[in-house]
Write a protein that holds these residues in place. Structure first.
Motif, PDB file in Angstrom:
ATOM      1  N   LEU A 145       0.848  -1.192   0.000  1.00 30.23           N
ATOM      2  CA  LEU A 145       0.000   0.000   0.000  1.00 30.23           C
ATOM      3  C   LEU A 145       0.882   1.241   0.000  1.00 30.23           C
ATOM      4  CD1 LEU A 145      -2.735  -1.056   2.606  1.00 30.23           C
ATOM      5  CD2 LEU A 145      -2.982  -0.914   0.130  1.00 30.23           C
ATOM      6  N   PRO A 146       0.429   2.336  -0.630  1.00 24.36           N
ATOM      7  CA  PRO A 146      -0.854   2.472  -1.322  1.00 24.36           C
ATOM      8  C   PRO A 146      -0.909   1.640  -2.595  1.00 24.36           C
ATOM      9  CG  PRO A 146       0.497   4.410  -1.704  1.00 24.36           C
ATOM     10  CD  PRO A 146       1.229   3.583  -0.687  1.00 24.36           C
ATOM     11  N   ALA A 147      -2.154   1.332  -3.002  1.00 22.13           N
ATOM     12  CA  ALA A 147      -2.403   0.595  -4.229  1.00 22.13           C
ATOM     13  C   ALA A 147      -3.571   1.265  -4.955  1.00 22.13           C
ATOM     14  CB  ALA A 147      -2.733  -0.865  -3.923  1.00 22.13           C
ATOM     15  N   VAL A 148      -3.744   0.900  -6.212  1.00 25.62           N
ATOM     16  CA  VAL A 148      -4.851   1.422  -7.014  1.00 25.62           C
ATOM     17  C   VAL A 148      -5.795   0.270  -7.344  1.00 25.62           C
ATOM     18  CG1 VAL A 148      -5.510   2.544  -9.186  1.00 25.62           C
ATOM     19  CG2 VAL A 148      -3.422   3.237  -7.994  1.00 25.62           C
ATOM     20  N   ILE A 149      -7.082   0.481  -7.106  1.00 29.16           N
ATOM     21  CA  ILE A 149      -8.113  -0.489  -7.462  1.00 29.16           C
ATOM     22  C   ILE A 149      -8.875   0.099  -8.643  1.00 29.16           C
ATOM     23  CG2 ILE A 149      -9.910  -2.018  -6.564  1.00 29.16           C
ATOM     24  CD1 ILE A 149      -7.452  -2.063  -4.843  1.00 29.16           C
ATOM     25  N   LYS A 150      -9.036  -0.698  -9.728  1.00 31.24           N
ATOM     26  CA  LYS A 150      -9.648  -0.135 -10.935  1.00 31.24           C
ATOM     27  C   LYS A 150     -10.371  -1.214 -11.738  1.00 31.24           C
ATOM     28  CE  LYS A 150      -5.840   1.333 -12.922  1.00 31.24           C
ATOM     29  NZ  LYS A 150      -4.832   1.781 -13.936  1.00 31.24           N
ATOM     30  N   PRO A 151     -11.332  -0.814 -12.565  1.00 28.55           N
ATOM     31  CA  PRO A 151     -11.934  -1.756 -13.517  1.00 28.55           C
ATOM     32  C   PRO A 151     -10.897  -2.214 -14.535  1.00 28.55           C
ATOM     33  CG  PRO A 151     -13.349   0.172 -13.236  1.00 28.55           C
ATOM     34  CD  PRO A 151     -12.031   0.492 -12.577  1.00 28.55           C
ATOM     35  N   GLY A 159     -14.416   4.484 -11.566  1.00 29.84           N
ATOM     36  CA  GLY A 159     -14.154   3.319 -10.744  1.00 29.84           C
ATOM     37  C   GLY A 159     -12.712   3.160 -10.310  1.00 29.84           C
ATOM     38  N   VAL A 160     -11.875   4.159 -10.580  1.00 27.81           N
ATOM     39  CA  VAL A 160     -10.455   4.079 -10.206  1.00 27.81           C
ATOM     40  C   VAL A 160     -10.248   4.815  -8.889  1.00 27.81           C
ATOM     41  CG1 VAL A 160      -8.085   4.515 -10.940  1.00 27.81           C
ATOM     42  CG2 VAL A 160      -9.860   4.068 -12.661  1.00 27.81           C
ATOM     43  N   ILE A 161      -9.619   4.152  -7.933  1.00 30.01           N
ATOM     44  CA  ILE A 161      -9.480   4.730  -6.597  1.00 30.01           C
ATOM     45  C   ILE A 161      -8.183   4.241  -5.952  1.00 30.01           C
ATOM     46  CG2 ILE A 161     -10.832   2.842  -5.548  1.00 30.01           C
ATOM     47  CD1 ILE A 161     -11.984   4.963  -3.593  1.00 30.01           C
ATOM     48  N   ARG A 162      -7.580   5.103  -5.140  1.00 32.58           N
ATOM     49  CA  ARG A 162      -6.363   4.744  -4.414  1.00 32.58           C
ATOM     50  C   ARG A 162      -6.736   4.265  -3.007  1.00 32.58           C
ATOM     51  NH1 ARG A 162      -2.390   9.508  -3.331  1.00 32.58           N
ATOM     52  NH2 ARG A 162      -3.207   9.445  -1.203  1.00 32.58           N
ATOM     53  N   VAL A 163      -6.038   3.243  -2.558  1.00 35.03           N
ATOM     54  CA  VAL A 163      -6.231   2.716  -1.208  1.00 35.03           C
ATOM     55  C   VAL A 163      -4.941   2.925  -0.427  1.00 35.03           C
ATOM     56  CG1 VAL A 163      -6.728   0.672   0.178  1.00 35.03           C
ATOM     57  CG2 VAL A 163      -7.862   0.979  -2.019  1.00 35.03           C
ATOM     58  N   ALA A 174     -15.635  -2.043  -3.551  1.00 37.03           N
ATOM     59  CA  ALA A 174     -17.028  -1.860  -3.973  1.00 37.03           C
ATOM     60  C   ALA A 174     -17.130  -0.756  -5.022  1.00 37.03           C
ATOM     61  CB  ALA A 174     -17.903  -1.541  -2.771  1.00 37.03           C
ATOM     62  N   PHE A 175     -16.360   0.328  -4.832  1.00 32.94           N
ATOM     63  CA  PHE A 175     -16.365   1.457  -5.769  1.00 32.94           C
ATOM     64  C   PHE A 175     -15.846   1.000  -7.140  1.00 32.94           C
ATOM     65  CE2 PHE A 175     -14.116   5.162  -7.625  1.00 32.94           C
ATOM     66  CZ  PHE A 175     -15.163   6.072  -7.681  1.00 32.94           C
ATOM     67  N   ALA A 176     -14.726   0.276  -7.157  1.00 36.60           N
ATOM     68  CA  ALA A 176     -14.169  -0.200  -8.420  1.00 36.60           C
ATOM     69  C   ALA A 176     -15.079  -1.232  -9.080  1.00 36.60           C
ATOM     70  CB  ALA A 176     -12.781  -0.796  -8.184  1.00 36.60           C
ATOM     71  N   SER A 177     -15.693  -2.086  -8.274  1.00 41.46           N
ATOM     72  CA  SER A 177     -16.592  -3.104  -8.826  1.00 41.46           C
ATOM     73  C   SER A 177     -17.813  -2.473  -9.474  1.00 41.46           C
ATOM     74  CB  SER A 177     -17.031  -4.066  -7.722  1.00 41.46           C
ATOM     75  OG  SER A 177     -15.922  -4.772  -7.204  1.00 41.46           O
ATOM     76  N   ALA A 178     -18.312  -1.391  -8.874  1.00 38.49           N
ATOM     77  CA  ALA A 178     -19.457  -0.688  -9.464  1.00 38.49           C
ATOM     78  C   ALA A 178     -19.085  -0.110 -10.824  1.00 38.49           C
ATOM     79  CB  ALA A 178     -19.935   0.415  -8.528  1.00 38.49           C
ATOM     80  N   GLY A 179     -17.881   0.448 -10.935  1.00 46.01           N
ATOM     81  CA  GLY A 179     -17.427   0.949 -12.227  1.00 46.01           C
ATOM     82  C   GLY A 179     -17.233  -0.173 -13.230  1.00 46.01           C
ATOM     83  N   ALA A 180     -16.644  -1.280 -12.787  1.00 45.29           N
ATOM     84  CA  ALA A 180     -16.382  -2.411 -13.681  1.00 45.29           C
ATOM     85  C   ALA A 180     -17.674  -3.033 -14.194  1.00 45.29           C
ATOM     86  CB  ALA A 180     -15.544  -3.461 -12.949  1.00 45.29           C
ATOM     87  N   SER A 181     -18.727  -2.983 -13.402  1.00 44.41           N
ATOM     88  CA  SER A 181     -19.998  -3.591 -13.803  1.00 44.41           C
ATOM     89  C   SER A 181     -20.612  -2.903 -15.014  1.00 44.41           C
ATOM     90  CB  SER A 181     -20.993  -3.567 -12.638  1.00 44.41           C
ATOM     91  OG  SER A 181     -21.417  -2.237 -12.360  1.00 44.41           O
ATOM     92  N   ARG A 182     -20.118  -1.694 -15.333  1.00 42.38           N
ATOM     93  CA  ARG A 182     -20.645  -0.946 -16.472  1.00 42.38           C
ATOM     94  C   ARG A 182     -19.946  -1.292 -17.776  1.00 42.38           C
ATOM     95  NH1 ARG A 182     -20.395   5.074 -13.937  1.00 42.38           N
ATOM     96  NH2 ARG A 182     -21.020   5.658 -16.070  1.00 42.38           N
ATOM     97  N   SER A 183     -18.911  -2.137 -17.720  1.00 38.58           N
ATOM     98  CA  SER A 183     -18.164  -2.511 -18.911  1.00 38.58           C
ATOM     99  C   SER A 183     -18.921  -3.548 -19.722  1.00 38.58           C
ATOM    100  CB  SER A 183     -16.784  -3.060 -18.536  1.00 38.58           C
ATOM    101  OG  SER A 183     -16.116  -3.560 -19.674  1.00 38.58           O
ATOM    102  N   TYR A 226      -9.433   9.746  -5.658  1.00 44.93           N
ATOM    103  CA  TYR A 226      -9.922   9.509  -7.013  1.00 44.93           C
ATOM    104  C   TYR A 226      -8.920  10.056  -8.033  1.00 44.93           C
ATOM    105  CZ  TYR A 226     -13.792   9.034  -3.842  1.00 44.93           C
ATOM    106  OH  TYR A 226     -14.556   8.678  -2.767  1.00 44.93           O
ATOM    107  N   PHE A 227      -9.163   9.740  -9.300  1.00 48.65           N
ATOM    108  CA  PHE A 227      -8.224  10.103 -10.360  1.00 48.65           C
ATOM    109  C   PHE A 227      -8.908  10.906 -11.465  1.00 48.65           C
ATOM    110  CE2 PHE A 227      -6.293   6.640  -8.113  1.00 48.65           C
ATOM    111  CZ  PHE A 227      -4.925   6.868  -8.164  1.00 48.65           C
ATOM    112  N   ASP A 228      -9.914  11.692 -11.093  1.00 52.43           N
ATOM    113  CA  ASP A 228     -10.606  12.508 -12.079  1.00 52.43           C
ATOM    114  C   ASP A 228      -9.643  13.510 -12.708  1.00 52.43           C
ATOM    115  OD1 ASP A 228     -12.846  11.176 -11.368  1.00 52.43           O
ATOM    116  OD2 ASP A 228     -14.050  12.931 -10.889  1.00 52.43           O
ATOM    117  N   GLU A 229      -9.662  13.594 -14.026  1.00 51.58           N
ATOM    118  CA  GLU A 229      -8.802  14.525 -14.745  1.00 51.58           C
ATOM    119  C   GLU A 229      -9.503  15.874 -14.833  1.00 51.58           C
ATOM    120  OE1 GLU A 229      -7.768  12.587 -18.404  1.00 51.58           O
ATOM    121  OE2 GLU A 229      -6.666  11.003 -17.376  1.00 51.58           O
TER     122      GLU A 229
END
Length: 409
Positions: A145-151, A159-163, A174-183, A226-229
């Motif tokens: 850690l830290p690590a990045v969880i992403k779809p 759905g990309v987030i740092r832990v 859960a946040f990354a999984s919600a984003g991945a579910s939209r793929s 988060y990684f919003d540009e």
């Protein structure tokens, strides 16, 4: 009959962010369009179109074949992330120039791309797939850690987030999984090594296996985790370009691309480039427009040229800088006011564009509940001689543009 070659554009995108792409292609080519809705703003730039359910691969293929029966197509192109794979399949079906479907899938899926980078010696983030929270926890124990969880296969930093701490992992997964579910392609989640350093992208054009890095885009991100540009700057004279170009070219070669336009994202860790991903398309957020403002190089035209088997003209015609900044509210809520100081805008030639994408009464929702599609109220673009001047002007213009929301109870 027109003497110009004819190109099929699949899914032109929305006018706000992608209108410039279609306009620039139509300046050199006759365009037929394959789209999910009846054309509106696109009409001045096209000579024919077909409407199909673009989420249905069979329907997209059938509509593309129908257009090919009516027209002598020279190529097929898209700049839409979601349709890279079916566009490649269509082009191959019509015996037109295109990367293979497998190559496009590798670009779409980070879990597929990572082993290719490793095999070709391209420095990137260590990565592990996680089907469950338990597997995600084991992955963080391995990667640290830290690590990045992403779809594994989505876009737009959704759905990309740092832990940073173990106790943050359940919510992050859960946040990354919600984003991945939209793929549409892969609903899996990746746990990756966090690359600590500034983020950039390299805008590349590849012709017959030779990749030319035409520009570097310096990225600006919103608040962690988060990684919003939130903005980008492009400088034709950026000294970083010679340093990052070889790694970007190696990454393009690793995924198997021989022709096309690429948006290659990486981070500088201790000053050294490390790969995040290769996107087989023109960068979003108006990056292709910034490249043209800064260098004169026309990436949409280059994409069409390559789709038609032609060598693109990558000769710079100017040396300047340009930047974009997204307009976000301070807090989620209902948009109650949006304002530009009109006297300032009227007397400021370097303020090239102010674009609203949300109207009064719309809901603006910031992460974690929202994403870039729900959070942005608009954007503005400035030009200048250097990155420093562009950054100063972005800050000056920020004081003249306001976004106001009312918190919803």
């Amino acid at each position: 009959m027109s003497a110009r070659p004819l190109v099929l554009v699949v899914s032109p995108g929305d006018e706000t962010y992608r209108g410039y792409c279609l306009e620039q292609v139509a300046a050199a080519y006759d365009v037929v369009l394959l789209t999910g809705t009846e054309p509106s703003w696109e009409k001045p730039f096209i000579i024919d179109h077909a409407v199909a359910d673009l989420s249905d691969p069979a329907a997209l293929l059938a509509a593309g074949r129908a257009l090919a029966e009516r027209h002598d197509l020279a190529g097929v192109v898209t700049w839409d992330e979601w349709h890279l794979v079916p566009t490649a399949r269509l082009a191959r079906t019509l015996s037109l120039p295109s990367p293979s479907v497998e190559v496009m899938r590798a670009c779409r899926n980070k879990a597929t791309a990572r082993p290719l980078f490793a095999r070709h010696g391209v420095p990137s983030a260590a990565s592990m797939k996680a089907r469950t929270l338990l597997e995600a926890g084991l992955a963080t124990m391995t990667l640290g850690l830290p690590a990045v969880i992403k779809p594994a296969a989505f876009a737009g930093s959704i759905g990309v987030i740092r832990v940073d701490e173990p106790e943050d992992l359940p919510a992050a997964f859960a946040f990354a999984s919600a984003g991945a579910s939209r793929s549409r392609e892969d609903t899996g989640v990746l746990v990756e090594e966090y690359l600590d350093g500034p983020e950039v992208s390299v805008e590349c054009v590849t012709h017959r296996g030779v990749t030319t890095a035409v520009a570097v885009t310096r990225k600006h991100l919103g608040p962690a985790p988060y990684f919003d540009e939130t903005g980008h700057t492009v400088d034709a004279a950026d000294p970083l370009l010679p340093q990052v170009a070889p790694v970007a070219a190696a990454a393009v070669k690793a995924v198997g691309i021989t022709d096309g336009v690429q948006h290659v994202e990486l981070r500088l860790v201790d000053g050294r480039p490390r790969l995040i991903e290769v996107n087989a398309r023109i960068g979003g957020d108006m990056i292709g427009h910034l490249v043209r403002l800064a260098t004169g190089i026309d990436l949409p035209r280059a994409a069409a040229d390559l789709a038609c088997g032609r060598a693109p003209d990558l000769t710079p015609t100017r040396s300047a800088a340009a930047g974009i900044r997204m307009l976000y509210p301070d807090a989620s809520g209902t948009l109650t006011a949006r304002h530009v100081n009109q006297p300032f805008a009227a007397h400021t030639p370097w303020l090239r564009q102010v674009q609203w994408i949300r109207g009064i009464g719309d809901q603006l929702v910031l992460p974690p509940e929202g994403d870039l599609f729900t959070a942005r109220a608009g954007f503005y673009i400035v030009t200048g001689r250097t990155t420093a001047e562009v950054t100063e002007r972005l800050d000056l213009a920020a004081d003249e543009i306001t976004v106001t929301t009312r918190a919803d109870r």
